[in-house]
Design a protein around this motif. Structure first.
Motif, short mmCIF file in Angstrom:
data_model
loop_
_atom_site.label_atom_id
_atom_site.label_comp_id
_atom_site.label_asym_id
_atom_site.label_seq_id
_atom_site.Cartn_x
_atom_site.Cartn_y
_atom_site.Cartn_z
N GLU A 109 0.83 -1.21 0.00
CA GLU A 109 0.00 0.00 0.00
C GLU A 109 0.87 1.26 0.00
OE1 GLU A 109 -3.52 2.10 2.72
OE2 GLU A 109 -2.40 0.37 3.47
N LYS A 110 0.46 2.24 -0.81
CA LYS A 110 1.15 3.53 -0.93
C LYS A 110 2.59 3.38 -1.39
CE LYS A 110 0.39 7.14 1.34
NZ LYS A 110 0.29 8.22 2.33
N GLU A 111 2.83 2.43 -2.26
CA GLU A 111 4.12 2.31 -2.94
C GLU A 111 3.87 2.21 -4.44
OE1 GLU A 111 7.09 0.20 0.32
OE2 GLU A 111 6.37 -0.97 -1.39
N PHE A 112 4.87 2.65 -5.22
CA PHE A 112 4.83 2.55 -6.67
C PHE A 112 5.94 1.64 -7.14
CE2 PHE A 112 2.55 6.53 -6.06
CZ PHE A 112 1.57 6.49 -7.03
N ASN A 113 5.68 0.94 -8.23
CA ASN A 113 6.69 0.15 -8.92
C ASN A 113 6.54 0.37 -10.42
OD1 ASN A 113 8.05 -1.86 -6.84
ND2 ASN A 113 5.86 -1.81 -6.35
N LEU A 114 7.65 0.35 -11.13
CA LEU A 114 7.62 0.43 -12.58
C LEU A 114 7.85 -0.98 -13.11
CD1 LEU A 114 7.37 2.18 -15.11
CD2 LEU A 114 9.86 2.51 -15.04
N PHE A 115 6.77 -1.59 -13.61
CA PHE A 115 6.83 -2.99 -14.03
C PHE A 115 7.08 -3.12 -15.53
CE2 PHE A 115 4.36 -3.58 -10.10
CZ PHE A 115 5.01 -4.69 -9.57
N LEU A 168 11.15 -3.03 -12.66
CA LEU A 168 12.44 -2.56 -13.15
C LEU A 168 13.24 -1.90 -12.03
CD1 LEU A 168 10.23 -1.82 -15.77
CD2 LEU A 168 12.48 -1.70 -16.80
N ASN A 169 12.54 -1.33 -11.05
CA ASN A 169 13.20 -0.65 -9.94
C ASN A 169 13.70 -1.67 -8.92
OD1 ASN A 169 10.10 -0.44 -9.99
ND2 ASN A 169 10.52 -0.54 -7.79
N THR A 170 14.85 -1.38 -8.33
CA THR A 170 15.41 -2.24 -7.28
C THR A 170 14.64 -2.08 -5.98
OG1 THR A 170 17.60 -2.00 -8.28
CG2 THR A 170 17.51 -2.83 -6.03
N TYR A 171 14.26 -0.84 -5.67
CA TYR A 171 13.51 -0.56 -4.44
C TYR A 171 12.18 0.10 -4.82
CZ TYR A 171 18.30 -0.92 -2.66
OH TYR A 171 19.57 -1.34 -2.39
N PRO A 172 11.10 -0.23 -4.12
CA PRO A 172 9.82 0.42 -4.42
C PRO A 172 9.92 1.93 -4.23
CG PRO A 172 9.50 -1.49 -3.00
CD PRO A 172 10.98 -1.24 -3.05
N TYR A 173 9.13 2.66 -4.99
CA TYR A 173 9.03 4.11 -4.84
C TYR A 173 7.92 4.42 -3.84
CZ TYR A 173 11.35 3.59 -9.37
OH TYR A 173 12.18 3.21 -10.39
N HIS A 174 8.14 5.43 -3.01
CA HIS A 174 7.16 5.76 -1.98
C HIS A 174 6.14 6.76 -2.52
CE1 HIS A 174 9.53 3.64 0.98
NE2 HIS A 174 10.60 4.34 0.65
N SER A 175 4.90 6.56 -2.11
CA SER A 175 3.90 7.59 -2.38
C SER A 175 4.06 8.64 -1.29
CB SER A 175 2.48 7.01 -2.37
OG SER A 175 1.55 8.00 -2.74
N ASN A 176 5.05 9.51 -1.48
CA ASN A 176 5.33 10.56 -0.50
C ASN A 176 4.20 11.61 -0.55
OD1 ASN A 176 5.95 12.46 -2.62
ND2 ASN A 176 7.96 11.48 -2.82
N GLU A 215 14.18 7.31 -8.18
CA GLU A 215 15.09 6.34 -8.80
C GLU A 215 16.51 6.89 -8.81
OE1 GLU A 215 16.81 3.16 -10.38
OE2 GLU A 215 14.70 3.20 -9.77
N ALA A 216 16.66 8.16 -9.16
CA ALA A 216 17.99 8.77 -9.23
C ALA A 216 18.65 8.81 -7.86
CB ALA A 216 17.89 10.18 -9.82
N ALA A 217 17.83 8.92 -6.80
CA ALA A 217 18.38 9.03 -5.44
C ALA A 217 18.27 7.72 -4.67
CB ALA A 217 17.63 10.13 -4.69
N ALA A 218 18.04 6.62 -5.38
CA ALA A 218 17.76 5.33 -4.72
C ALA A 218 18.88 4.88 -3.79
CB ALA A 218 17.48 4.26 -5.76
N HIS A 219 20.11 5.24 -4.11
CA HIS A 219 21.25 4.77 -3.32
C HIS A 219 21.79 5.85 -2.38
CE1 HIS A 219 21.38 1.03 -5.57
NE2 HIS A 219 21.29 1.73 -6.69
N GLN A 220 21.02 6.95 -2.24
CA GLN A 220 21.43 8.01 -1.32
C GLN A 220 20.69 7.84 0.00
OE1 GLN A 220 20.82 11.83 -3.17
NE2 GLN A 220 21.91 11.24 -5.05
N PRO A 221 21.39 7.66 1.09
CA PRO A 221 20.71 7.42 2.38
C PRO A 221 20.00 8.67 2.88
CG PRO A 221 23.07 7.73 2.71
CD PRO A 221 22.86 7.69 1.22
N LEU A 222 18.94 8.46 3.65
CA LEU A 222 18.25 9.56 4.31
C LEU A 222 19.10 9.98 5.50
CD1 LEU A 222 15.58 11.20 4.22
CD2 LEU A 222 14.63 9.53 5.83
N MET A 223 19.58 11.21 5.47
CA MET A 223 20.51 11.69 6.50
C MET A 223 19.81 11.82 7.85
SD MET A 223 23.14 11.79 4.61
CE MET A 223 24.40 12.62 5.59
#
Length: 331
Positions: A109-115, A168-176, A215-223
């Protein structure tokens, strides 16, 4: 791991070569508030389920919404006539997507994926008593590539690649909160087709841009500071949403929220994927477009309220944002 449960199969067409929409009057009155007037609609009901599907074909991509009520255990079987990429989001509950050629995948719930979805039938079991809202933006990979010149923010999505079925995405995208804001505007749009078309088109683009930024920030940790200042950033978002007609500088906002503009801008982007300037411009354009459609005050007055230097400048910016004037492809 598969999560199959027994239930009646319900075919759900994601795309149709020949639309056969029904008239809104054929839909029960209790679902009237869910209708997007600009969309073509399908509705089916029986003792096992009710399914309301809505569709707008924008040319380069299509938008689908599916409201599904499961009165008994059912298995929704999406049918894909030809291979597509589909940005999929789900609200109100979580489900599993099943495919005989790939492992079961949790649709949270409240996540996006590009399939990457090949042609054929897929399976999504839904337990009795569940209600879900499923959103799809369907697009071909080569079409996405042609849109980069006009919408460069989509570029991170074009770098994804997968030949087998699945995300296609490694990690789900959040519905922020910005995605939620866009979805709220999309689902509540009551404009007729000609006025809704550019408005909803742009909402889809901004939603795609947000997940592309994720997607562009997928590997950037939340500080750590971003996490500690979550409440402050959410207050900023709420303020900008409510005061979308006002112009602000980052320095002004930093002063208002007791921090530096630079720190505020960094933390906002960490939480919401896009910059403060992007969100301010997006919400301001929406505010102006809504006022224009209501036609209750003059264009000069709208320009004054939204702090544009003159009416012409405002009209040019709104036209550029909504009319896709740099390309005839999407007219």
């Amino acid at each position: 791991m598969h999560t199959s449960l027994p239930g009646a199969n319900k075919l759900l067409r994601f795309e149709r070569l020949t639309p056969s929409y029904i008239t809104p009057t054929a839909i029960p009155a209790e679902y009237e508030s869910l209708i997007i007037p600009a969309a073509g609609t399908y509705f089916r009901e029986d003792r096992e389920s009710e399914i309301l599907s809505q569709n707008i074909n924008f040319g380069p991509f299509s938008l689908w919404t599916h409201d599904i009520w499961a009165n008994k255990n059912i298995v929704v079987c999406p049918f894909i006539p030809s291979q597509i990429w589909s940005l999929h989001g789900i609200y109100e509950d979580s489900l599993h997507l099943e495919n005989t050629e790939a492992p079961s995948y949790l649709l949270e719930e409240k996540e996006f994926n590009l399939f990457n979805l090949p042609s054929g039938i897929h399976r999504i079991p839904i337990a009795a008593g569940k209600k879900i809202l499923s959103i799809h933006i369907n697009i071909r990979q080569d079409t996405l590539l042609t849109m980069i010149d006009e919408f460069p923010g989509l570029a991170p999505l074009t770098k994804l690649n997968r030949h087998d079925p699945g995300p296609l995405n490694t990690y789900p995208y959040h519905s922020n909160p910005i995605c939620d804001f866009l979805m709220e505007k999309l689902l509540s749009c009551k404009y007729p087709l000609k006025r809704a078309y550019p408005y909803l088109f742009r909402i889809c683009i901004d939603l795609l841009r947000n997940v592309a930024a994720q997607e562009a920030a997928a590997h950037q940790p939340l500080m750590v500071d971003s996490v500690l200042n979550t409440n402050n950033i959410l207050q900023l978002f709420a303020y900008l949403r409510e005061q979308s007609f006002k112009k602000h500088t980052i320095t002004q906002l930093g002063y208002m929220f007791n921090t530096t503009g630079k720190k505020l801008a960094f933390e906002f982007k960490q939480h919401f994927a896009v910059s403060i300037h992007d969100f301010m411009h997006m919400s301001r354009m929406m505010f102006i477009y809504d006022l224009m459609q209501k036609q209750v005050i003059s264009m000069d007055e709208i320009a004054r309220i939204t702090e544009f230097p003159n009416t012409l400048n405002m009209i040019m910016q709104v036209t550029d944002y909504y009319a896709c004037s740099r390309s005839t492809t999407y007219q």
